[in-house]
Design a protein around this motif. Structure first.
Motif, PDB file in Angstrom:
ATOM      1  N   GLY A 171     -56.972  31.116   3.268  1.00  0.00           N
ATOM      2  CA  GLY A 171     -56.255  32.275   3.758  1.00  0.00           C
ATOM      3  C   GLY A 171     -57.177  32.994   5.017  1.00  0.00           C
ATOM      4  N   LEU A 172     -58.516  32.848   4.704  1.00  0.00           N
ATOM      5  CA  LEU A 172     -59.679  33.024   5.897  1.00  0.00           C
ATOM      6  C   LEU A 172     -59.457  32.158   6.933  1.00  0.00           C
ATOM      7  N   GLU A 173     -59.405  31.003   6.846  1.00  0.00           N
ATOM      8  CA  GLU A 173     -59.263  29.919   7.715  1.00  0.00           C
ATOM      9  C   GLU A 173     -57.743  30.337   8.549  1.00  0.00           C
ATOM     10  N   ALA A 174     -56.711  30.567   7.851  1.00  0.00           N
ATOM     11  CA  ALA A 174     -55.447  31.071   8.557  1.00  0.00           C
ATOM     12  C   ALA A 174     -55.701  31.930   9.332  1.00  0.00           C
ATOM     13  N   LEU A 175     -56.412  33.126   9.019  1.00  0.00           N
ATOM     14  CA  LEU A 175     -56.595  34.473   9.853  1.00  0.00           C
ATOM     15  C   LEU A 175     -57.710  34.415  11.147  1.00  0.00           C
ATOM     16  N   LYS A 176     -58.539  33.075  10.762  1.00  0.00           N
ATOM     17  CA  LYS A 176     -59.851  32.922  11.607  1.00  0.00           C
ATOM     18  C   LYS A 176     -60.694  34.115  11.175  1.00  0.00           C
ATOM     19  N   ALA A 177     -60.791  34.501  10.167  1.00  0.00           N
ATOM     20  CA  ALA A 177     -61.446  35.682   9.774  1.00  0.00           C
ATOM     21  C   ALA A 177     -62.977  35.283   8.928  1.00  0.00           C
ATOM     22  N   SER A 178     -63.920  35.885   9.044  1.00  0.00           N
ATOM     23  CA  SER A 178     -65.245  35.455   8.284  1.00  0.00           C
ATOM     24  C   SER A 178     -65.199  36.198   7.046  1.00  0.00           C
TER      25      SER A 178
END
Length: 244
Positions: A171-178
């Motif tokens: 999920g983080l990867e898909a959003l490019k979030a940390s």
């Protein structure tokens, strides 16, 4: 733990995330109160096939064996030694759930308020679920959230479903979030464990599952629903930290 202590803890537990980038949500039991529909479908269908000597399963059995788990694990728990039969059973049960959901699914209290809070701040958001994709898409559509989420991660489409951290990391990867600037909403033990293992604070929702069980999975704090003052006190503190 005294509620005043809990409230102080909950206020401070999100401030380290400032500035917030993203919020991840489970779906079943987190966006909507779907567990009673799953419980009803399992109870009816298991009774029909004479499971448990034809006696209806209890809510305790449902929480221990089914809630928050992936269907492959549920199938092997309910039908040890006959996985094929188990998988066919859970597929049929999901079809029954979708029929019930189409008529009865309701958002969790306060969901519109938390949605607006997220949209007003332009935060990224993803849904991360162990539900099969047809269920996930149906629930999001009924709740009017199809366009709200930028990504929908399905546990069964990952190498490992929850309680493994992989779905939340995807999920983080898909959003490019940390993960240092993201938190999670979850309602099940397996989901909270997955989020904690992925390295993010998890706000546990205790609408259906017992608080003591949820606390064992180490959420940042628990709320009853999205109207809970404890949640809004924590979000207010987070806002303040982000604007300093």
């Amino acid at each position: 733990m005294a509620s005043s202590e809990n409230s102080v803890e909950s206020k401070s537990s999100l401030t380290k995330l400032a500035p917030l980038e993203a919020v991840l949500f489970d779906i079943d039991g987190t966006l909507c109160d779907s567990d009673p529909l799953h419980y009803y479908a399992f109870r009816e269908m298991l009774q029909e096939i004479g499971f448990n000597g034809g006696n209806p399963i209890t809510e305790e059995f449902f929480i221990a064996t089914v809630a928050g788990k992936h269907n492959d694990d549920i199938a092997s728990d309910l039908f040890p030694g006959d996985l094929e039969r188990g998988l066919k059973f859970v597929d049929d049960k999901e079809a029954m759930f979708r029929r019930l959901a189409a008529e009865q699914l309701k958002p969790l209290n306060g969901l519109a308020k938390v949605r607006k809070w997220i949209e007003d701040r332009g935060l990224k958001r993803a849904a991360v679920t162990n539900a099969p994709r047809p269920n996930a898409e149906l629930m999001l559509s009924i709740l009017g959230l199809t366009d709200f989420f930028e990504a929908v991660i399905i546990g069964g489409e990952c190498e490992h479903a929850k309680p493994h951290p992989e779905p939340y990391l995807k999920g983080l990867e898909a959003l490019k979030a940390s993960k240092e600037h993201t938190f999670i909403f979850e309602d099940s033990v397996s989901g909270i464990k997955a989020g904690v293992a992925a390295g993010m604070p998890v706000i546990g929702i205790s609408t259906r599952n017992p608080e003591d069980l949820l606390m064992e999975a180490k959420p940042a704090f628990l709320i009853k629903d999205y109207d809970d003052p404890k949640l809004w006190a924590a979000l207010e503190e987070l806002d303040k930290s982000g604007s300093r």
